[in-house]
Design an enzyme around this catalytic site. Sequence first.
Site, PDB file in Angstrom:
ATOM      1  N   HIS A  91       0.825  -1.213   0.000  1.00  0.00           N
ATOM      2  CA  HIS A  91       0.000   0.000   0.000  1.00  0.00           C
ATOM      3  C   HIS A  91       0.861   1.266   0.000  1.00  0.00           C
ATOM      4  O   HIS A  91       0.532   2.255   0.650  1.00  0.00           O
ATOM      5  CB  HIS A  91      -0.932   0.033   1.215  1.00  0.00           C
ATOM      6  CG  HIS A  91      -1.933  -1.081   1.246  1.00  0.00           C
ATOM      7  ND1 HIS A  91      -3.220  -0.949   0.775  1.00  0.00           N
ATOM      8  CD2 HIS A  91      -1.842  -2.348   1.683  1.00  0.00           C
ATOM      9  CE1 HIS A  91      -3.874  -2.088   0.937  1.00  0.00           C
ATOM     10  NE2 HIS A  91      -3.055  -2.959   1.482  1.00  0.00           N
ATOM     11  N   ASN A 164     -10.167  -2.858   2.814  1.00  0.00           N
ATOM     12  CA  ASN A 164      -9.915  -2.895   1.368  1.00  0.00           C
ATOM     13  C   ASN A 164     -11.216  -2.646   0.612  1.00  0.00           C
ATOM     14  O   ASN A 164     -12.296  -2.644   1.208  1.00  0.00           O
ATOM     15  CB  ASN A 164      -9.365  -4.275   0.962  1.00  0.00           C
ATOM     16  CG  ASN A 164      -7.864  -4.405   1.213  1.00  0.00           C
ATOM     17  OD1 ASN A 164      -7.160  -3.406   1.374  1.00  0.00           O
ATOM     18  ND2 ASN A 164      -7.389  -5.629   1.247  1.00  0.00           N
ATOM     19  N   TYR A 378       1.018  -4.023  12.349  1.00  0.00           N
ATOM     20  CA  TYR A 378       0.967  -2.608  11.976  1.00  0.00           C
ATOM     21  C   TYR A 378       1.774  -1.726  12.929  1.00  0.00           C
ATOM     22  O   TYR A 378       2.498  -0.825  12.498  1.00  0.00           O
ATOM     23  CB  TYR A 378      -0.493  -2.132  11.859  1.00  0.00           C
ATOM     24  CG  TYR A 378      -1.167  -2.723  10.630  1.00  0.00           C
ATOM     25  CD1 TYR A 378      -1.403  -4.094  10.543  1.00  0.00           C
ATOM     26  CD2 TYR A 378      -1.528  -1.944   9.553  1.00  0.00           C
ATOM     27  CE1 TYR A 378      -1.991  -4.658   9.424  1.00  0.00           C
ATOM     28  CE2 TYR A 378      -2.112  -2.488   8.426  1.00  0.00           C
ATOM     29  CZ  TYR A 378      -2.348  -3.846   8.365  1.00  0.00           C
ATOM     30  OH  TYR A 378      -2.916  -4.404   7.247  1.00  0.00           O
TER      31      TYR A 378
END
Length: 703
Positions: A91, A164, A378
């Site tokens: 991304h 998404n 993350y």
Amino acid sequence: MKNDKSRSARRENLEVTNSNKGQSQPGNAGELHQVAGGEHVPLTTNQGAKISDNQNSLTSTTRGPVLLEDFILREKITHFDHERIPERIVHARGTGAHGFFELTESLAKYTTATILTEIGIKTPLFTRLSTVAGGAGSVDTPRDVRGFSVKFYTKEGNWDIVGNNIPVFFIQDAIKFPDLIHALKMEPDSGFPQSATAHDNFWDFISLTPESMHTVMWIMSDRTLPRSLRMIEGFGVHSFRLINAAGESTFVKFHFRPKLGLQSTIWDETMKIAGADPDFHRRDMFDAITSGQFPEWEFAVQLFTQEQADGFPFDHLDATKLIPEELVPLRVIGRMVLDRWPSNFFAETEQVAFCPSNVVPGIDFSNDPLLQGRLFSYLDTQLSRLGSPNFHQIPVNAPKCPFANHQRDGHMQMQQPEGRVNYEPSTLSKDSPRETPSQGFRSSPVKESGEKARIRAESFADHYSQARLFYLSQTRHEQAHIASALVFELSKVAHSHICEAIVGHLRHIEASLAKRVAEGLGMETLPNAPTTAAPVKEMKTSLALQIIGKMKDTLEGRTVGILIADGSDGDAINAAKKAVVDAGANVKIVAPKVGAIKLSDGSMLKADGQLAGTPSVLFDAVAVILSDEGAKMLSKDSAAVDFVRDAFGHLKAIGVDRGGHLLLDSALVKNDAGVCDISDTVAFIAAAKTRQWDREASVRTLA
Ligand code: HDE
């Protein structure tokens, strides 16, 4: 056309600055300030010393060597050398925007999270929409999944939905993610292809990963070729939990549905857009927001209990499965509006750090093993990308509610905590932060039992039923696009055993699809299908999975290009423009020259785009308004011929006058229901709102 104003205003600013180029004599700085006009703050070093000359380094003599003592030069260059931070591993290319969320229906029965209980409250948010495979400088329109991340700055802390535009994922377990991404990205020895799955490594991995077949159906569909980021759906993908005041939990899936409707481009079109405007989606979003056409999405939830989940013919903890809307309907509970472009791309869009682990009291996680892996990944990736555990202090990441704890120090600490107490509990300070048992975050008390092991759950074994559901739910045009996309991708795969293995999997999804792809690849016999771990189930088809069926009957937010040349009819241009603007769309005038074009009545019209650089792929529909002379001239210009041929080939409406018809004739473009007389603006607008799907068989061979 307000957006043009905002862009030309930006251009004027640039021109002022550029006009100073080359004025490099010592002592010019003061003059530069005057040329630019207005009151400028003095340029200083990072230590605050005013700079007298920003054009020349310090040299020992006029033509002599540069001196090491030039701290102004060294500070500037050193900072520049460190301007980049590691781009996101996935991304990397994204577009960000500020906005707000407004709740329209309270979920107080299900959750204590005030963002989901207080109707009418506007919660600020930051959204980043991205591609997955390409680097930060790659094009906006490859065939790719789009990331859909939202950071809600709620008054109880930041809540991130990191989703998404596709409701399912390739893999079931986070331990496979590095393999998936390695296989998908450019091959490590050659360094290509950039931003494309059409290569051996990707399909090799997929051929050995049957759980990915459902998502493969989605990525081969036109969902991965969106017309605009304003026209994509967003999905939280995993099941989450909502927790109410009594501590009871309800499962939830999050959905965003675009107000402008879902819309995609056509494969040939999207490849040409990549050449014509690599920033197509980013520019589209910028133009929409800065011109006040604020992108908007409905926010909806699917709520279900453990008992309901136990009755589903699939496991909702498996991220390769979706819950059909027909099984658990969507409840629209609010809206998201994007109304402010970031003032600085790096500070906000690049530095924003989303983490699925950012939740607030009243929202909790499910046991989805993919989600569980993400809860670790993350935070870890942000530490390496942003370089410090204090990344939450960067303005775009900082909560907008008070936050306090005893975490201290570290690189780039911006806060200056006071007092001696940096621990808890403590008796030494009355106002140091303490835990809040009554309102603080609590995990849902879920009973777990069983053996510790590395075993994929039995309930995750069905890899084909939902892939079949997706394929069978499509219109015949969309099915043809899926089959053709598979043929294209596999035609780039050099190892025939990989293609055979994929076609083998397709046989479990739908025999006719496998046959189409095998024929498209020139296979003489159908390869064997692998044994399945679970029988393929028939499911009721779901219209909500289509794109064509979900397109809205509107031209709002779209753009129509009008091709003109000297001698074009001004009245016809004005009538066409008015009809398009009345339908809520934008107009761009395209002409052989961007300067003024002399119309038939002698008036002058400035074009928005020059023909050679403004092909019809940039528009949703086109009109061609030309004099006979203009048509004759343009019929010799390949850009004009391509303009109409591509518009026709991409199934767009074409509005023409007599001259327009002449150009179509020389380009060998046939007449059909989508080619309208531009004087009939009603018919033209109706045709422009959709694509001429039935035309497709006459313009390309699909699998
Ligand atoms: Fe991500 N993903 N992901 N992902 N993902 C990242 O975090 C990861 C997955 C998604 O605009 C990374 O900040 C793992 C699913 C979006 O900044 C990283 C797994 C979904 C974005 C990461 C997944 C996503 C990311 C890279 C398997 C849809 C962009 C940089 C367990 C629900 C966020 C970063 C933005 C970004 C890891 C799977 C969506 C490396 C380990 C499933 C939209 O942390």
